[in-house]
Design a protein around this motif. Structure first.
Motif: not given
Length: 151
Positions: A62-70, A114-118, A125-127
Motif C-alpha cells: 500500500h502506498p501509505g505503508a511505503l511513506r510510513t516513517w520508521v 523493524l517489525l517490532l518497532d513498526a 504488514e510490509a515488514f
C-alpha cells in the motif's frame, strides 16, 4: 538515530541484493572448483530473485505503508558484508557459505527488529512480508548448503 520510510528501507535492501548478485556473478566466472561455482551460481540467482521480489513488493505494498516513517538505530551492516564479500577466499567453500548465511541471518533479524518497532498496521504488514521472505530464504539457503556438502 536516523529515520527512513518503509519504501526507502525496501529500496535500499533491493540495492543490497543487487550488489550481492553482481559480486557473486563476477566471482562465479573466476573459480574452477565445481562445488564453489555451483554455490556462487545459486547465490547469484537467489540474490537476483530477491532484488526482483523487492522491486515487485514496492508495487504491491500500500502506498501509505511505503511513506510510513520508521526509526533506525544503528546504521545497517550492509557495507560491512559487502567488504567481507570482496575479501572472501574464493577457494574456501565454507567461508563463502558462512558469509552467505551471516547475511541471511542479519536480514531476518533486521526485519524482525523493524517489525517490532513498526507503529502502523500497514508498516507491520510490509515488514511481516519481508521477514517471512527472509526466513524462507534463510531456510532454503541452509538446505542448499547441506545438499552441496554431499555433492
Amino acid at each position: 538515530m536516523r529515520y527512513k520510510t518503509v519504501g526507502e528501507v525496501i529500496q535500499e535492501d533491493k540495492a543490497f541484493h543487487a550488489q550481492l548478485a553482481k559480486q557473486y556473478g563476477e566471482y562465479e566466472q573466476l573459480v574452477s572448483d565445481k562445488r564453489i561455482e555451483l554455490l556462487l551460481d545459486q547465490l547469484h540467482r537467489r540474490e537476483e530473485a530477491m532484488a526482483h521480489t523487492l522491486d515487485n513488493l514496492l508495487h504491491d505494498v500500500h502506498p501509505g505503508a511505503l511513506r510510513t516513517w520508521v526509526q533506525f538505530a544503528p546504521e545497517g551492516r550492509e557495507p560491512e558484508f559487502l567488504q567481507r564479500l570482496r575479501n572472501v577466499d574464493l577457494q574456501d567453500l565454507d567461508e563463502i557459505a558462512k558469509l552467505a548465511m551471516d547475511i541471511e541471518v542479519y536480514l531476518a533479524d533486521h526485519y524482525r527488529d523493524l517489525l517490532l518497532d513498526a507503529d502502523t498496521p500497514s508498516a507491520r504488514e510490509a515488514f511481516e512480508r519481508l521477514l517471512q521472505l527472509e526466513e524462507l530464504e534463510e531456510h532454503t539457503l541452509s538446505m542448499n548448503l547441506f545438499n552441496l556438502r554431499d555433492y
